[in-house]
Each structure stands twice: as structure tokens, then as C-alpha cells.
Write a protein that holds these residues in place. Structure first.
Motif, PDB file in Angstrom:
ATOM      1  N   HIS A   1       0.857  -1.190   0.000  1.00  0.00           N
ATOM      2  CA  HIS A   1       0.000   0.000   0.000  1.00  0.00           C
ATOM      3  C   HIS A   1       0.890   1.236   0.000  1.00  0.00           C
ATOM      4  CE1 HIS A   1       0.786  -0.787   4.237  1.00  0.00           C
ATOM      5  NE2 HIS A   1       0.205   0.327   4.631  1.00  0.00           N
TER       6      HIS A   1
ATOM      7  N   HIS B   1       1.454   3.742   2.085  1.00  0.00           N
ATOM      8  CA  HIS B   1       1.973   4.407   3.292  1.00  0.00           C
ATOM      9  C   HIS B   1       3.498   4.516   3.261  1.00  0.00           C
ATOM     10  CE1 HIS B   1      -1.905   3.494   5.807  1.00  0.00           C
ATOM     11  NE2 HIS B   1      -2.067   4.461   4.923  1.00  0.00           N
TER      12      HIS B   1
ATOM     13  N   HIS C   1       6.231   1.910   3.835  1.00  0.00           N
ATOM     14  CA  HIS C   1       6.280   0.786   2.893  1.00  0.00           C
ATOM     15  C   HIS C   1       6.839   1.200   1.521  1.00  0.00           C
ATOM     16  CE1 HIS C   1       3.758  -1.755   5.564  1.00  0.00           C
ATOM     17  NE2 HIS C   1       3.462  -0.548   6.025  1.00  0.00           N
TER      18      HIS C   1
ATOM     19  N   HIS D   1      -7.463  -0.671   6.031  1.00  0.00           N
ATOM     20  CA  HIS D   1      -6.312   0.079   6.550  1.00  0.00           C
ATOM     21  C   HIS D   1      -6.001   1.232   5.588  1.00  0.00           C
ATOM     22  CE1 HIS D   1      -2.405   0.858   8.349  1.00  0.00           C
ATOM     23  NE2 HIS D   1      -1.834   0.657   7.178  1.00  0.00           N
TER      24      HIS D   1
ATOM     25  N   ASP E   1      -0.178  -4.608   6.827  1.00  0.00           N
ATOM     26  CA  ASP E   1      -0.487  -3.925   8.080  1.00  0.00           C
ATOM     27  C   ASP E   1      -1.716  -4.492   8.792  1.00  0.00           C
ATOM     28  OD1 ASP E   1       1.718  -2.388   8.391  1.00  0.00           O
ATOM     29  OD2 ASP E   1       0.862  -0.573   7.513  1.00  0.00           O
TER      30      ASP E   1
HETATM   31 ZN   LIG Z   1       0.062   1.200   6.600  1.00  0.00          ZN
END
Ligand SMILES: [Zn+2]
Length: 331
Positions: A77, A79, A82, A176, A195
Motif C-alpha cells: 500500500h 503508506h 512501505h 487500513h 499492516d
Molecule cells: Zn500502513
């Protein structure tokens, strides 16, 4: 020197990470600093990295890059913990779920993506802009284009990615974040769940406006069902060590509890205050973060507020609380 693919052995990689199978290496951050995450290296006819967490600068990922060609990076994803290390592989193909590709197109897109359907005040805009700029700078990046995300392409919700000697099945696990994905490596039955975090340190995190409470819970239930139906040798989440199927099942069930526990605690607090409470008063109870210190205080307070707001919206939908002016009452 870059090793030719038919010469390498997973033994070569045991210095860099944990060999989970002949085709999968778990790379954990060497320095357990703020905003790091695990990566998986998939060794097939093509070599793919899953996630390129923040603060890899100077550590094992660079050493691996120097030893073997990495054809692509899959992002679980968008974020930062990551993605923000991806600049060390500028030429590799990058892939993310189709729902999140826009977030990686530009710095402004990235911030706006976090605030789905919300109007951002100029003050909020400046706060988050400064925070992300500083986090990028810490990684030696002065401009979004230095991340080299211009070649990012998408994968779909149930796509299979064929790496020759090994196959990856994408599992779309939204909540998430909208395009949050897990990966099932079919050859050796290794399941990565991102996550849906089995560290037991925080529980489900849904602190951006594009996170969705109910969707997240459904994704966790889907993973529990997936694990029960499939052969699984190891389960890997992004912020802790790998676990067996049995341990993973136990931890996944524990991960579900905070959804209801937090809601119950918020409801109890509102019920106790017969004259009504404001969102700020509920946020000050720190029901979600429970005083944990990982983020700077202004960041933690903001995320606490968003988590609480999502629970209030869920309680309002069920007619268990109502709002009058700036106050919330139990029904
Ligand atoms: Zn995350």
C-alpha cells in the motif's frame, strides 16, 4: 558484481534476511527505528521485492541490490513506511493496487489521498506537507521525483503475478487503506498480510480519512477464513517476525478484538457523561493510542481524533449515539 540468476542460492541471502523458503527471503529492518517495515524478496525467473520500507539507507537492502538485479517492487500500500525507500532501486518496475496509484503520482496527490472527502485547511496542509518533506529529507530525498515513482504501474484485486519459478496471488485487503493488499506465494505457501499487523503492539490502525473501519474488519475476517482454507507455511506481517499458521490464527483473532473493544470504551465514556461530550473530550481519553509514544504528540493526537471520529460515525449509524451542536449523547 551482479550474480547470474542460475548461480545464486538462497544461502547467499542468509546474511541479509531470513530464508523462509527457496524462493522467499524475509528482510527485517536492521535498525528498529521509527517508520520502518519488513520486505519480502521473491526469487523466481524474475526477482521482486515486496515493499521498500523507509530508512533502508545504508543497510541490507542496498547490499542485496548490489548482489542481484531486482526487477520490480510491489507495494502492499502507499503508506510511507512501505514506499519511501524505493529510490534506491530507481530502474526497477514499481507496482501498486489500482486504487492507490494516484497517491504516488505527486507529492500533492499523496497528501490529498490521505484526506478522502475532507476539506483540508491551509494550516493542516502546511503541517502535513512539512512533516512528509522532513521525513523524505531524512532519507536523502529533496523532491518527490527523486523517489523515481514515474514508472509505477497497477495490479488488480485478485491478480496473479507470474515470476516463473514462483507465483504470487494478490489479495486485496482494504480498510487500513483503500488499496491495501496481501500476497500469497503459492509455491511455498507463504502469506504476507501487510499492516494486518501481528506485532500485538497497537491493533488495527485506521487513522487516515481514507481508512474504513468496517471494511478493515471484514478484511481481517477474510484473512482468517483464507488461512483456515489454505495450506500456509509462514505468515508475515509488516512489523514483526514471521509466525506459523497456528500462531498466526491466534494473533489474527486477537487483532479483531480492538475494533469492538474501542467502540465499547467510547460508548461507555459517552454514556457516563449525561450532559454530552465533545469529540475533543473523547479524543483526550486516548482510548485508541492508550498513551503510546511512537508518533510525535501532534501526529498522535490527530490520528487519535480520526480513529474516534470513525467510531462515532459507526455508532451514529447504529443509532447508539446522537449529536446535538458540538456534543455527542448516548441515545
Ligand atoms: Zn500502513
Amino acid at each position: 558484481m551482479v550474480l547470474p540468476m542460475d548461480n545464486f542460492s538462497t544461502r547467499n541471502f542468509s546474511n541479509y534476511g531470513k530464508v523462509l523458503s527457496p524462493h522467499v527471503i524475509l528482510i527485517r529492518p536492521e535498525r528498529r527505528q521509527y517508520l520502518t517495515s519488513n520486505s519480502l524478496l521473491f526469487l523466481g525467473d524474475q526477482t521482486y521485492l515486496l515493499d521498500s520500507g523507509y530508512q533502508y539507507q545504508g543497510d541490507q537492502l542496498k547490499k542485496i541490490r548490489d548482489a542481484i538485479d531486482i526487477d520490480g517492487i510491489l507495494f502492499s500500500h502507499y503508506h510511507i513506511d512501505h514506499v519511501f525507500g524505493c529510490h534506491i532501486l530507481p530502474e526497477s518496475k514499481k507496482m501498486i493496487h489500482e486504487e492507490e496509484v494516484d497517491a504516488l503520482r505527486s507529492f500533492d496527490n499523496f497528501i490529498q489521498f490521505c484526506f478522502k472527502d475532507q476539506t483540508i485547511s491551509s494550516q493542516q496542509w502546511n503541517i502535513w506537507k512539512l512533516r512528509f518533506k522532513n521525513l523524505l529529507k531524512r532519507e536523502g530525498i529533496n523532491d518527490w521525483s527523486d523517489l523515481r515513482l514515474d514508472n509505477v504501474i497497477t495490479f488488480g484485486s485478485n491478480e496473479n503475478i507470474d515470476l516463473g519459478a514462483t507465483q504470487l496471488q494478490i489479495l486485496h485487503l482494504p480498510g487500513h487503506s483503500p488499496g491495501h493488499c496481501g500476497v500469497y506465494e503459492t509455491e511455498n505457501q507463504i502469506l504476507f498480510i501487510g499492516d494486518i499487523d501481528l506485532s500485538g503492539k497497537f491493533g488495527p490502525w485506521y487513522g487516515w480519512w481514507n481508512s474504513e473501519l468496517d471494511t478493515f474488519k471484514k478484511s481481517v475476517e477474510y484473512v482468517i477464513d483464507f488461512v483456515s482454507r489454505n495450506e500456509i507455511s509462514r505468515i508475515v506481517s509488516s512489523h514483526t517476525h514471521d509466525v506459523s499458521k497456528e500462531e498466526g490464527m491466534h494473533l489474527l483473532n486477537n487483532f479483531l478484538h480492538p475494533f469492538d473493544e474501542r467502540e465499547q470504551q467510547i460508548k461507555t465514556y459517552i454514556t457516563q457523561k449525561r450532559t454530552g461530550v465533545t469529540l475533543k473530550q473523547i479524543t483526550d481519553q486516548s482510548i485508541i493510542y492508550q498513551g503510546k509514544q511512537s508518533d510525535p504528540p501532534y501526529v498522535r493526537e490527530y490520528f487519535e481524533f480520526v480513529h474516534v471520529k470513525k467510531h462515532i460515525e459507526a455508532l451514529m449509524k447504529k443509532n447508539e449515539v446522537i449529536s446535538e451542536g458540538d456534543k455527542i449523547f448516548s441515545t
